[in-house]
Design an enzyme around this catalytic site. Structure first.
Site, short mmCIF file in Angstrom:
data_model
loop_
_atom_site.label_atom_id
_atom_site.label_comp_id
_atom_site.label_asym_id
_atom_site.label_seq_id
_atom_site.Cartn_x
_atom_site.Cartn_y
_atom_site.Cartn_z
N GLU A 40 0.86 -1.19 0.00
CA GLU A 40 0.00 0.00 0.00
C GLU A 40 0.89 1.23 0.00
O GLU A 40 1.82 1.32 0.81
CB GLU A 40 -0.87 -0.02 1.26
CG GLU A 40 -1.54 1.29 1.59
CD GLU A 40 -2.08 1.33 3.02
OE1 GLU A 40 -2.20 2.46 3.55
OE2 GLU A 40 -2.36 0.27 3.61
N LYS A 128 -9.79 -2.93 8.55
CA LYS A 128 -8.49 -2.51 9.03
C LYS A 128 -8.68 -2.06 10.48
O LYS A 128 -9.28 -1.02 10.74
CB LYS A 128 -7.98 -1.35 8.16
CG LYS A 128 -6.74 -0.66 8.68
CD LYS A 128 -6.41 0.52 7.78
CE LYS A 128 -5.33 1.40 8.35
NZ LYS A 128 -5.00 2.51 7.43
#
Length: 193
Positions: A40, A128
């Site tokens: 990411e 998350k």
């Protein structure tokens, strides 16, 4: 891209961010060359969209390269245009609904049980757990009781020892940033890989 399958398979999401776009790109490419399969690039880093574009060109169309800190609908579109194959948010944000419109899976940030419900209802591929350091592995265990089928990815303050414990307690993967993409220059100063 089947983000949940990738998370379950690889168990690690590397997070790259920083003030130097060239160093961030070098970190992405180094991590990929070392076998890290999910990376990411945080939009909070300098010129992050350009980093994603250049990394996409270098890594090819099938590498799992995501954009993080995606907050707005415009961020979601810009990340998709730059070549991101998944999106990551730090919290519930307008970008979550937009992820579906641009056809990208999304890892949605949540901390409380109410936020977990909202994230999954909004279409999160996985939750998350952020910041994971706020409750640690014991908090993940507590959340898994009412949400046994929810895939959690703890992020924020996760180091090597913590990663093993989160995975043992049922996380599908862990997100790790600075422990992976930074090192010391030998004088106490932190620099990008």
């Amino acid at each position: 891209m089947q983000l949940l399958d990738e998370l379950r398979t690889h168990r690690l999401l590397a997070i790259v961010r920083g003030p130097d776009p060239a160093a961030a790109l070098a970190s992405v490419l180094t991590l990929a060359s070392c076998g890290v399969a999910l990376i990411e690039v945080s939009l909070s880093g300098a010129d992050a969209l350009a980093v994603i574009r250049r990394a996409r060109a270098a890594l090819g169309p099938h590498f799992a390269l995501g954009a993080g800190t995606v907050l707005t609908a415009a961020d979601a579109h810009a990340a998709a245009d730059a070549g991101a194959t998944f999106l990551v948010t730090p919290a519930l944000a307008p970008s979550v609904a937009e992820a579906g419109r641009v056809g990208l899976p999304v890892l949605v940030g949540a901390l409380t049980p109410s936020e977990v419900v909202q994230a999954t209802s909004a279409g999160a591929t996985a939750v998350k757990l952020f910041p994971a350091s706020a409750g640690g592995p014991a908090y993940l265990s507590a959340l898994r009781e009412p949400f046994p089928g929810t895939p959690f990815v703890p992020v924020g303050g996760v180091d090597a020892a913590g990663a093993a414990e989160y995975l043992r307690r049922g996380a599908v993967a862990v997100g790790v940033g600075s422990p992976l993409d930074r090192k010391s220059d030998g004088k106490g100063k932190r620099v990008m890989l």
